[in-house]
Design a protein around this motif. Sequence first.
Motif, PDB file in Angstrom:
ATOM      1  N   GLU A 125       3.086   4.041  -3.945  1.00 52.03           N
ATOM      2  CA  GLU A 125       3.428   3.468  -5.251  1.00 52.03           C
ATOM      3  C   GLU A 125       4.630   2.531  -5.109  1.00 52.03           C
ATOM      4  OE1 GLU A 125       2.174   3.779  -8.290  1.00 52.03           O
ATOM      5  OE2 GLU A 125       0.696   5.372  -8.069  1.00 52.03           O
TER       6      GLU A 125
ATOM      7  N   ILE B 200       3.672  -0.835  -3.340  1.00 49.80           N
ATOM      8  CA  ILE B 200       2.966  -1.800  -4.203  1.00 49.80           C
ATOM      9  C   ILE B 200       3.968  -2.589  -5.040  1.00 49.80           C
ATOM     10  CG2 ILE B 200       1.484  -1.991  -6.265  1.00 49.80           C
ATOM     11  CD1 ILE B 200      -0.071   0.492  -5.056  1.00 49.80           C
TER      12      ILE B 200
ATOM     13  N   TYR C  18      -0.114  -8.032  -6.598  1.00 48.39           N
ATOM     14  CA  TYR C  18      -0.282  -6.580  -6.464  1.00 48.39           C
ATOM     15  C   TYR C  18      -1.393  -6.243  -5.464  1.00 48.39           C
ATOM     16  CZ  TYR C  18       2.916  -6.870 -10.264  1.00 48.39           C
ATOM     17  OH  TYR C  18       4.030  -7.173 -11.004  1.00 48.39           O
TER      18      TYR C  18
ATOM     19  N   ASN D 123      -4.549  -1.014  -7.618  1.00 46.57           N
ATOM     20  CA  ASN D 123      -3.084  -0.931  -7.512  1.00 46.57           C
ATOM     21  C   ASN D 123      -2.385  -0.943  -8.867  1.00 46.57           C
ATOM     22  OD1 ASN D 123      -3.257  -0.802  -4.738  1.00 46.57           O
ATOM     23  ND2 ASN D 123      -2.934  -2.984  -4.432  1.00 46.57           N
TER      24      ASN D 123
END
Length: 209
Positions: free
Chosen positions: A31, A34, A51, A57
């Motif tokens: 996380e 990204i 992204y 994502n």
Amino acid sequence: MNNQLITFAALCQVAYQVQQVSRKGMIEDAELSILLNSIMQTSPENTLAVYGGDLHNVKHGLQLMINHLGDEPNQAGSVKDPEFTRYIISLINLERKLTKQPNKLAQLGQRIEEAKRQLGHYELTSETLIASFASIYSDIISPLGSKIQVTGEPSILKQSSNQYKIRALLLAGIRAAVLWRQVGGKRRTILFSRKKLVQAAKDLLTTIN
């Protein structure tokens, strides 16, 4: 509309992850990666490319949008979270101040280029890069005013590693807010087109396997 959904979903993911770090001291590397990677995408082919070119994502962000902007109770059945909304609005407001200061924008660009060079030696989610992103936020974004007051567990917020992660995430939030404005997003869109945004997010979610 999809471009606005992608960028707003990213803003939602930032707000959520700031809460996760400030309350629990936790964030998954995937996380974090990204969102931090989005800061580095200064000349993307399109919005989704920021992204990773994959709607997966921003899937979590789309779900967060539906939960927080929709009329139904969220998945936990609890009241909407005003802190979550405050983070998003604060980021959008800070970005507006940033765009009115070309010298600050130029400094931001230079510092991001410096961070890109560090990528040759360190992992994106390394302490070194996270500290670099955090210092960019502290040096360039914070002095703009209207500082974002992050709330959470005091013992967690005292840890410098968590402070750096939160500032790095907020910088990713500024990136998302820049994109949001560039694709026509406005504060009044959130206020007056909530139902349209929520329905579009639901429609887009159905296309993601």
